[in-house]
Structures are given as C-alpha cells and as structure tokens.
Enzyme design. Structure first.
Site, short mmCIF file in Angstrom:
data_model
loop_
_atom_site.label_atom_id
_atom_site.label_comp_id
_atom_site.label_asym_id
_atom_site.label_seq_id
_atom_site.Cartn_x
_atom_site.Cartn_y
_atom_site.Cartn_z
N SER A 181 2.98 -2.38 10.27
CA SER A 181 4.53 -2.62 10.51
C SER A 181 4.88 -3.89 10.28
O SER A 181 5.69 -4.36 10.91
CB SER A 181 4.58 -2.09 11.99
N ASN B 21 0.89 -0.87 -0.07
CA ASN B 21 0.00 0.00 0.28
C ASN B 21 1.00 1.12 -0.05
O ASN B 21 1.42 1.55 1.10
CB ASN B 21 -0.97 0.14 1.37
N TRP B 22 0.98 1.86 -1.05
CA TRP B 22 2.00 2.80 -1.43
C TRP B 22 1.71 4.19 -0.72
O TRP B 22 2.32 5.13 -0.45
CB TRP B 22 2.20 3.00 -2.94
N LYS B 23 0.40 4.35 -0.26
CA LYS B 23 -0.19 5.58 -0.01
C LYS B 23 -0.01 6.78 -0.56
O LYS B 23 0.23 6.53 -1.88
CB LYS B 23 0.11 5.62 1.53
N HIS C 146 -9.65 1.69 4.29
CA HIS C 146 -8.37 1.83 5.18
C HIS C 146 -8.73 2.69 6.07
O HIS C 146 -9.57 3.89 5.99
CB HIS C 146 -7.07 2.49 4.15
N GLU D 226 -6.96 4.97 7.31
CA GLU D 226 -6.56 6.67 7.17
C GLU D 226 -8.01 7.30 6.12
O GLU D 226 -8.21 8.27 6.50
CB GLU D 226 -5.29 6.81 6.28
N GLY E 99 2.14 1.93 10.87
CA GLY E 99 3.18 3.19 10.51
C GLY E 99 3.64 3.35 12.00
O GLY E 99 4.50 4.57 11.78
N GLY F 68 2.73 -1.28 4.30
CA GLY F 68 2.90 0.17 4.01
C GLY F 68 4.16 0.52 3.61
O GLY F 68 4.93 0.30 2.67
N GLY F 69 4.90 1.04 4.61
CA GLY F 69 6.09 1.68 4.62
C GLY F 69 7.17 0.74 3.92
O GLY F 69 8.08 1.18 3.06
N GLU G 263 -6.09 -4.69 10.00
CA GLU G 263 -5.04 -3.65 10.45
C GLU G 263 -5.23 -3.06 11.59
O GLU G 263 -5.89 -2.10 11.75
CB GLU G 263 -4.79 -2.90 9.26
P1 PGA Z 1 2.46 0.14 7.44
O1 PGA Z 1 1.16 0.49 6.94
O2 PGA Z 1 3.13 -1.16 7.02
O3 PGA Z 1 3.45 1.43 7.10
O4 PGA Z 1 2.27 0.34 9.09
C1 PGA Z 1 0.21 -0.57 6.83
C2 PGA Z 1 -1.07 0.03 6.03
O5 PGA Z 1 -1.59 0.99 6.39
O6 PGA Z 1 -1.60 -0.69 5.18
#
Ligand code: PGA
Length: 248
Positions: free
Chosen positions: A213, A10-12, A95, A97, A173, A234-235, A167
């Site tokens: 994470s 997930n590149w966001k 998500h 966010e 994050g 994500g990251g 999640e």
């Molecule tokens: P993260 O993000 O791996 O950076 O914690 C995961 C996500 O929000 O899908």
C-alpha cells in the site's frame, strides 16, 4: 557510498499488451528521474511491447516470475534466457501471492534466485509476515528464516547487487500501510541479517525496498528512513500516482 533508491511497479495480473503500451506512454514524462532507478515488473505477455515502449527512457523492465530450468518440457513456463533475450533486467521472486496461491516454497525460491543471478538478472526477492505472525511477535524470526533460506549458497558479491522487498502481507493491497517506523525496523533487521550471513559491506550495499500500500501520500516518509531504499508498488503503479512516488 550511498545506495541508489529503486522504485519498482509490480503490475501483477493487470494490463493487456495494448493497455500496457498506453500506460507506459501516460507515465513516460512523470517517471523521469536522474536519482532513482525505475522498474516496471510486468506480466510475461507484456514484456516484449513494454521493453519496446520504454526504449530511450530511464525505465527498466522486470518480470514477475521465471522458471528454474533453462529449457525443455515445462509447458507454460518462462526461462531466464527468454527474459534476458527480451530485454528484462529484474525479476520478482517470492512474492507472497506466489508463495500463497502457487505453493512456492523457500527451497524452490532459492533455486529461482540462483538461476536469476546465474543469467545476469537482478532478483527482487520478497519477504513478509502475516498479521498473525506480527501479533505473535515472531515477525523478525520469520523474515530471517525466509532470507536465510532464499539466499542459501548465494555469494556475497551477488547479494550485494540484489534487491530485497519487505512486504508485510497484511499491508498488500489492503490500503493498510506499515508505519514508517515498523517498516524501518524490519528493513534494518534484514540488513543486520545480511551482515551476519555475509559481512558489513554486503549489508551496506544491498538495496531493501518496502512494499504494501505504498502511495503518493506515504512514499516520502517511508523512503526517508535510513534502511528503506525505495518501494515495490502494486496498485499505485498502474496510475499517474506512480510518477509522484518516483519523484517523492
Ligand atoms: P500494493 O501491492 O502496493 O497494491 O499493496 C504491493 C505488492 O504486492 O508488491
């Protein structure tokens, strides 16, 4: 039948189109796998160049969002038909966010899930609890409410094909991963919820990812759990580590 693992990045809101093409090239040889589905969920503006860049590889492309209407006066939005025409196969829905910063409700997300399915996109439906909810002991009640509302009116055959990402918000994050036992417990709870809503075969088929994470050091332990069918990353999806996660 054993469920096939699926690891999605997930590149966001990261990667300009030219950075995106560079990243795809850097990861190209690292994410090769016969046994795992690999997906890059990318910002809308990166979709066209990334679809082009992954041609001939095992990687499929996902969107991070879609709108619930087919076309018309919805300035700034992107329809499912646009995504499909561009070569997108998956779409992240719900998500945390988007729930938090853009006020997306379960009622709205239910419409997104239905629209994605109607158009042949596979939803990656996200759910997860806050730290407060976990500490209050209402994690599973909350997740069940999200799943039941987001999937209301969705047919069993469609649920069998979708991907659910558990999640925990406190793990996204933050570098604070859920333990593999915590993640397994909730992923199993989601599967039980699907079995109650539908039937055992649907619950057995639906793929459930863990996200929050995930990194090269913890992926193997998480993905070894019986009800965890891969990860939403994500990251760590923006660097070479993603290849290690795919080939955990
Ligand atoms: P993260 O993000 O791996 O950076 O914690 C995961 C996500 O929000 O899908």
């Amino acid at each position: 039948m054993a469920r096939r693992k699926i690891v999605a990045g997930n590149w966001k809101m990261n990667m300009t189109p030219s950075e995106a093409v560079k990243l795809v090239a850097e990861l190209k040889d690292l994410v090769v796998s016969d046994s795992v589905d690999v997906v890059y969920c990318v910002p809308a503006i990166d979709i066209v160049p990334v679809v082009e860049a992954v041609k001939g590889t095992n990687v499929q492309v996902g969107a991070e969002n879609l709108y619930i209407e087919d076309k018309g006066a919805y300035t700034g939005e992107i329809s499912a038909d646009m995504l499909v025409d561009a070569g997108v196969k998956y779409v992240v829905i719900g998500h945390s966010e988007r729930r938090e910063y853009f006020g997306e409700t379960d009622e709205f997300l239910n419409k997104k899930v239905k629209k994605a399915i109607e158009k042949g996109l596979t939803p990656i439906l996200c759910c997860g609890e806050t730290l407060e909810q976990r500490e209050m002991g209402v994690t599973m009640d909350w997740i069940r409410l999200q799943i039941k509302s987001d999937l209301a009116g969705v047919a069993a055959a469609d649920v069998a094909n979708l991907v659910i990402a558990y999640e925990p918000i406190w793990a996204i994050g933050t570098g604070k991963t859920a333990t593999s036992d915590q993640a397994q417990e909730v992923c199993k709870g989601i599967r039980d919820c699907i079995a109650e809503m539908y039937d055992a075969a649907t619950a057995e088929a639906v793929r459930i990812q863990y996200g929050g994470s995930v990194n090269a050091g913890n992926a193997a332990e998480l993905f070894a759990k019986p009800d965890i069918d891969g990860g939403l990353v994500g990251g760590a999806s923006l660097k070479a580590d993603f290849g290690k996660i795919v080939n955990y």
